[in-house]
Motif scaffolding. Structure first.
Motif, PDB file in Angstrom:
ATOM      1  N   GLY A  29       0.816  -1.203   0.000  1.00  0.00           N
ATOM      2  CA  GLY A  29       0.000   0.000   0.000  1.00  0.00           C
ATOM      3  C   GLY A  29       0.850   1.252   0.000  1.00  0.00           C
ATOM      4  N   ALA A  30       0.332   2.284  -0.642  1.00  0.00           N
ATOM      5  CA  ALA A  30       0.991   3.595  -0.666  1.00  0.00           C
ATOM      6  C   ALA A  30      -0.089   4.649  -0.771  1.00  0.00           C
ATOM      7  CB  ALA A  30       1.962   3.702  -1.843  1.00  0.00           C
ATOM      8  N   VAL A  31      -0.021   5.669   0.087  1.00  0.00           N
ATOM      9  CA  VAL A  31      -1.034   6.717   0.119  1.00  0.00           C
ATOM     10  C   VAL A  31      -0.327   8.059   0.207  1.00  0.00           C
ATOM     11  CG1 VAL A  31      -3.013   7.678   1.354  1.00  0.00           C
ATOM     12  CG2 VAL A  31      -2.672   5.195   1.297  1.00  0.00           C
ATOM     13  N   ILE A  32      -0.834   9.033  -0.557  1.00  0.00           N
ATOM     14  CA  ILE A  32      -0.322  10.398  -0.501  1.00  0.00           C
ATOM     15  C   ILE A  32      -1.514  11.340  -0.410  1.00  0.00           C
ATOM     16  CG2 ILE A  32      -0.179  10.480  -3.024  1.00  0.00           C
ATOM     17  CD1 ILE A  32       2.190  12.408  -2.705  1.00  0.00           C
ATOM     18  N   GLY A  33      -1.470  12.265   0.510  1.00  0.00           N
ATOM     19  CA  GLY A  33      -2.606  13.140   0.773  1.00  0.00           C
ATOM     20  C   GLY A  33      -2.848  14.150  -0.337  1.00  0.00           C
ATOM     21  N   MET A  34      -4.106  14.557  -0.487  1.00  0.00           N
ATOM     22  CA  MET A  34      -4.451  15.554  -1.499  1.00  0.00           C
ATOM     23  C   MET A  34      -3.773  16.890  -1.208  1.00  0.00           C
ATOM     24  SD  MET A  34      -8.229  16.661  -2.931  1.00  0.00           S
ATOM     25  CE  MET A  34      -8.714  17.580  -1.477  1.00  0.00           C
ATOM     26  N   GLY A  35      -3.597  17.210   0.072  1.00  0.00           N
ATOM     27  CA  GLY A  35      -2.915  18.446   0.421  1.00  0.00           C
ATOM     28  C   GLY A  35      -1.479  18.469  -0.066  1.00  0.00           C
ATOM     29  N   ASP A  36      -0.791  17.340   0.051  1.00  0.00           N
ATOM     30  CA  ASP A  36       0.582  17.256  -0.456  1.00  0.00           C
ATOM     31  C   ASP A  36       0.606  17.405  -1.973  1.00  0.00           C
ATOM     32  OD1 ASP A  36       1.714  16.891   2.065  1.00  0.00           O
ATOM     33  OD2 ASP A  36       1.417  14.725   1.987  1.00  0.00           O
ATOM     34  N   LEU A  37      -0.300  16.723  -2.660  1.00  0.00           N
ATOM     35  CA  LEU A  37      -0.357  16.831  -4.125  1.00  0.00           C
ATOM     36  C   LEU A  37      -0.650  18.267  -4.552  1.00  0.00           C
ATOM     37  CD1 LEU A  37      -2.341  13.599  -5.086  1.00  0.00           C
ATOM     38  CD2 LEU A  37       0.113  13.984  -5.260  1.00  0.00           C
ATOM     39  N   LEU A  38      -1.535  18.933  -3.817  1.00  0.00           N
ATOM     40  CA  LEU A  38      -1.858  20.316  -4.154  1.00  0.00           C
ATOM     41  C   LEU A  38      -0.640  21.223  -3.946  1.00  0.00           C
ATOM     42  CD1 LEU A  38      -4.021  22.357  -5.003  1.00  0.00           C
ATOM     43  CD2 LEU A  38      -4.658  22.577  -2.597  1.00  0.00           C
ATOM     44  N   ALA A  39       0.120  20.988  -2.881  1.00  0.00           N
ATOM     45  CA  ALA A  39       1.329  21.783  -2.645  1.00  0.00           C
ATOM     46  C   ALA A  39       2.329  21.595  -3.785  1.00  0.00           C
ATOM     47  CB  ALA A  39       1.957  21.386  -1.312  1.00  0.00           C
ATOM     48  N   TYR A  40       2.523  20.362  -4.234  1.00  0.00           N
ATOM     49  CA  TYR A  40       3.466  20.105  -5.329  1.00  0.00           C
ATOM     50  C   TYR A  40       2.983  20.744  -6.633  1.00  0.00           C
ATOM     51  CZ  TYR A  40       4.842  16.418  -2.041  1.00  0.00           C
ATOM     52  OH  TYR A  40       5.214  15.718  -0.920  1.00  0.00           O
ATOM     53  N   ALA A  41       1.686  20.642  -6.892  1.00  0.00           N
ATOM     54  CA  ALA A  41       1.149  21.196  -8.136  1.00  0.00           C
ATOM     55  C   ALA A  41       1.190  22.716  -8.133  1.00  0.00           C
ATOM     56  CB  ALA A  41      -0.283  20.697  -8.355  1.00  0.00           C
ATOM     57  N   LEU A  42       0.835  23.335  -7.002  1.00  0.00           N
ATOM     58  CA  LEU A  42       0.896  24.792  -6.911  1.00  0.00           C
ATOM     59  C   LEU A  42       2.319  25.292  -7.089  1.00  0.00           C
ATOM     60  CD1 LEU A  42      -1.502  25.514  -3.897  1.00  0.00           C
ATOM     61  CD2 LEU A  42      -1.844  26.253  -6.265  1.00  0.00           C
ATOM     62  N   PHE A  43       3.271  24.657  -6.423  1.00  0.00           N
ATOM     63  CA  PHE A  43       4.662  25.092  -6.516  1.00  0.00           C
ATOM     64  C   PHE A  43       5.186  24.950  -7.944  1.00  0.00           C
ATOM     65  CE2 PHE A  43       9.255  24.524  -6.183  1.00  0.00           C
ATOM     66  CZ  PHE A  43       9.612  25.619  -5.405  1.00  0.00           C
ATOM     67  N   THR A  44       4.919  23.822  -8.571  1.00  0.00           N
ATOM     68  CA  THR A  44       5.436  23.589  -9.918  1.00  0.00           C
ATOM     69  C   THR A  44       4.802  24.520 -10.937  1.00  0.00           C
ATOM     70  OG1 THR A  44       5.791  21.255  -9.364  1.00  0.00           O
ATOM     71  CG2 THR A  44       5.774  21.827 -11.693  1.00  0.00           C
ATOM     72  N   THR A  45       3.499  24.723 -10.853  1.00  0.00           N
ATOM     73  CA  THR A  45       2.813  25.555 -11.837  1.00  0.00           C
ATOM     74  C   THR A  45       3.184  27.023 -11.681  1.00  0.00           C
ATOM     75  OG1 THR A  45       0.974  23.975 -11.731  1.00  0.00           O
ATOM     76  CG2 THR A  45       0.580  26.029 -12.893  1.00  0.00           C
ATOM     77  N   THR A  46       3.280  27.509 -10.448  1.00  0.00           N
ATOM     78  CA  THR A  46       3.706  28.904 -10.264  1.00  0.00           C
ATOM     79  C   THR A  46       5.168  29.094 -10.650  1.00  0.00           C
ATOM     80  OG1 THR A  46       4.091  28.412  -7.911  1.00  0.00           O
ATOM     81  CG2 THR A  46       2.023  29.502  -8.493  1.00  0.00           C
ATOM     82  N   ALA A  47       5.994  28.083 -10.421  1.00  0.00           N
ATOM     83  CA  ALA A  47       7.397  28.183 -10.842  1.00  0.00           C
ATOM     84  C   ALA A  47       7.499  28.245 -12.359  1.00  0.00           C
ATOM     85  CB  ALA A  47       8.188  26.990 -10.302  1.00  0.00           C
ATOM     86  N   TYR A  48       6.660  27.467 -13.047  1.00  0.00           N
ATOM     87  CA  TYR A  48       6.651  27.523 -14.510  1.00  0.00           C
ATOM     88  C   TYR A  48       6.128  28.868 -14.997  1.00  0.00           C
ATOM     89  CZ  TYR A  48       5.309  26.592 -19.322  1.00  0.00           C
ATOM     90  OH  TYR A  48       5.157  26.673 -20.676  1.00  0.00           O
ATOM     91  N   LYS A  49       5.057  29.363 -14.363  1.00  0.00           N
ATOM     92  CA  LYS A  49       4.536  30.666 -14.759  1.00  0.00           C
ATOM     93  C   LYS A  49       5.564  31.758 -14.519  1.00  0.00           C
ATOM     94  CE  LYS A  49       1.703  33.120 -12.162  1.00  0.00           C
ATOM     95  NZ  LYS A  49       0.522  33.670 -11.468  1.00  0.00           N
ATOM     96  N   ALA A  50       6.286  31.668 -13.421  1.00  0.00           N
ATOM     97  CA  ALA A  50       7.223  32.731 -13.050  1.00  0.00           C
ATOM     98  C   ALA A  50       8.502  32.713 -13.866  1.00  0.00           C
ATOM     99  CB  ALA A  50       7.559  32.616 -11.566  1.00  0.00           C
ATOM    100  N   TYR A  51       9.052  31.506 -14.121  1.00  0.00           N
ATOM    101  CA  TYR A  51      10.396  31.418 -14.707  1.00  0.00           C
ATOM    102  C   TYR A  51      10.489  30.430 -15.859  1.00  0.00           C
ATOM    103  CZ  TYR A  51      11.546  33.966 -10.460  1.00  0.00           C
ATOM    104  OH  TYR A  51      11.591  34.902  -9.458  1.00  0.00           O
ATOM    105  N   ASP A  52       9.378  30.089 -16.447  1.00  0.00           N
ATOM    106  CA  ASP A  52       9.336  29.252 -17.643  1.00  0.00           C
ATOM    107  C   ASP A  52      10.007  27.891 -17.376  1.00  0.00           C
ATOM    108  OD1 ASP A  52       8.349  29.457 -20.481  1.00  0.00           O
ATOM    109  OD2 ASP A  52      10.414  28.915 -20.911  1.00  0.00           O
ATOM    110  N   ARG A  53      10.790  27.394 -18.334  1.00  0.00           N
ATOM    111  CA  ARG A  53      11.337  26.038 -18.229  1.00  0.00           C
ATOM    112  C   ARG A  53      12.343  25.897 -17.085  1.00  0.00           C
ATOM    113  NH1 ARG A  53      10.076  22.778 -22.516  1.00  0.00           N
ATOM    114  NH2 ARG A  53       9.115  23.821 -24.300  1.00  0.00           N
ATOM    115  N   ALA A  54      13.086  26.955 -16.794  1.00  0.00           N
ATOM    116  CA  ALA A  54      14.026  26.888 -15.672  1.00  0.00           C
ATOM    117  C   ALA A  54      13.275  26.654 -14.365  1.00  0.00           C
ATOM    118  CB  ALA A  54      14.848  28.166 -15.599  1.00  0.00           C
ATOM    119  N   GLY A  55      12.164  27.342 -14.179  1.00  0.00           N
ATOM    120  CA  GLY A  55      11.354  27.135 -12.994  1.00  0.00           C
ATOM    121  C   GLY A  55      10.738  25.752 -12.955  1.00  0.00           C
TER     122      GLY A  55
END
Length: 311
Positions: free
Chosen positions: A194-220
């Motif tokens: 079994g393996a479980v990952i919380g929705m809050g953790d997934l949301l944190a990863y998605a928010l960070f990655t998407t804002t980094a891409y918006k802010a600094y393109d491919r480098a972000g």
């Protein structure tokens, strides 16, 4: 935990931790949501988000067991409807798709049980789509990388507090596991794997990655995905095994944000120092600028001055 169970845990967590931010970035690149007229995202919004995060576990625990899936189903349906309106503009088609998705989750739980791989895949699909939707509603609505960096740093403090001093995190995890529409993704194969990952953790990863891409393109994007892979997936899943090898005792719970929060904040500082100010949504959308208009006015012919006729 056997080596096979550890590999299963690491592999599943790694796949989900990267799938959510990649899906959010793909949506960000291809779909535009209507930005609500709420002004500029600022520190007060971060305070509101943290307040929501603080109160949500108590709300979950206060609900009687049968009521929790019903409330979550309504919340998920609303989030899916708003997030995917640009893709399925026709209301009947969109609600039919949402109803089918939620019904599949519920049917898999009722017919196959809480440890069925089919149920976990169905529930993970619902959670993943919610994360993609919520991420883009916030990021396209004005959330910046600096906001997310502070948010995940505060979230790391919150998770550490409620996993040690006030052991609420494990109680909440035990309370919601096995319910349809549980706010977590993962995979179970029988009672052993079994393996479980919380929705809050997934949301944190998605928010960070998407804002980094918006802010600094491919480098972000590259920086964010590397941080998610190492500090969001590998470190939280491997650290209990390492601690057990060193001390002989295996910790029951190490929140992922304890690793990812500080690492993500440091990544934001590094990107800002190297690349400067963040891009805005207006920069990505190609908003008209003032300078070209001024140049065209400079090139405009001067108005003719009337010359008086000779007497």
């Amino acid at each position: 935990m056997s080596s096979g169970q550890t590999l299963f845990l690491v592999g599943v967590t790694f796949c989900y931790a990267l799938a959510a931010p990649v899906g959010a970035v793909v949506y960000f690149r291809r779909v535009r949501v209507t930005r609500p007229p709420v002004g500029t995202f600022n520190g007060r919004d971060i305070a509101v988000m943290m307040g929501f995060v603080l109160t949500l576990p108590f709300f979950y625990l206060a609900l009687p067991g049968p009521a929790l899936p019903a409330v979550l189903a309504l919340v998920f349906a609303g989030g899916l409807s708003v997030g995917y309106q640009p893709i399925l503009a026709r209301g009947r088609v969109r609600w039919a798709a949402i109803g089918t998705l939620l019904a599949a989750d519920l049917a898999a739980r009722l017919l196959l049980g809480p440890v069925s791989p089919v149920f976990w895949l169905a529930n993970s699909a619902v959670v993943g789509l919610i994360v993609v939707s919520a991420t883009n509603l916030n990021v396209q609505g004005g959330m910046k990388l600096k906001h997310v960096a502070w948010f995940i740093l505060l979230l790391a403090v919150y998770d550490l507090t409620f996993a040690t001093a006030v052991p609420l995190t494990q109680e909440l995890a035990d309370a919601i596991q096995g319910y349809p529409f549980a706010p977590s993704a993962g995979l179970r194969i029988g009672e052993e794997y079994g393996a479980v990952i919380g929705m809050g953790d997934l949301l944190a990863y998605a928010l960070f990655t998407t804002t980094a891409y918006k802010a600094y393109d491919r480098a972000g994007l590259r920086t964010a995905l590397a941080l998610v892979a190492v500090f969001g997936a590998l470190a939280p899943t491997l650290s209990p095994t390492v601690i057990e090898m060193v001390t002989g005792d295996r910790p029951e719970l190490i929140p992922a944000q304890v690793f990812f929060g500080p690492a993500g904040f440091a990544g934001y500082l590094l990107l800002r120092r190297r690349l400067g100010a963040e891009r805005r949504m207006a920069d990505i959308l190609g908003a008209p600028q003032v300078a070209p208009v001024a140049r065209r006015l400079d090139r405009a012919p001067a108005p003719a001055v009337p010359v008086p006729a000779e007497a």
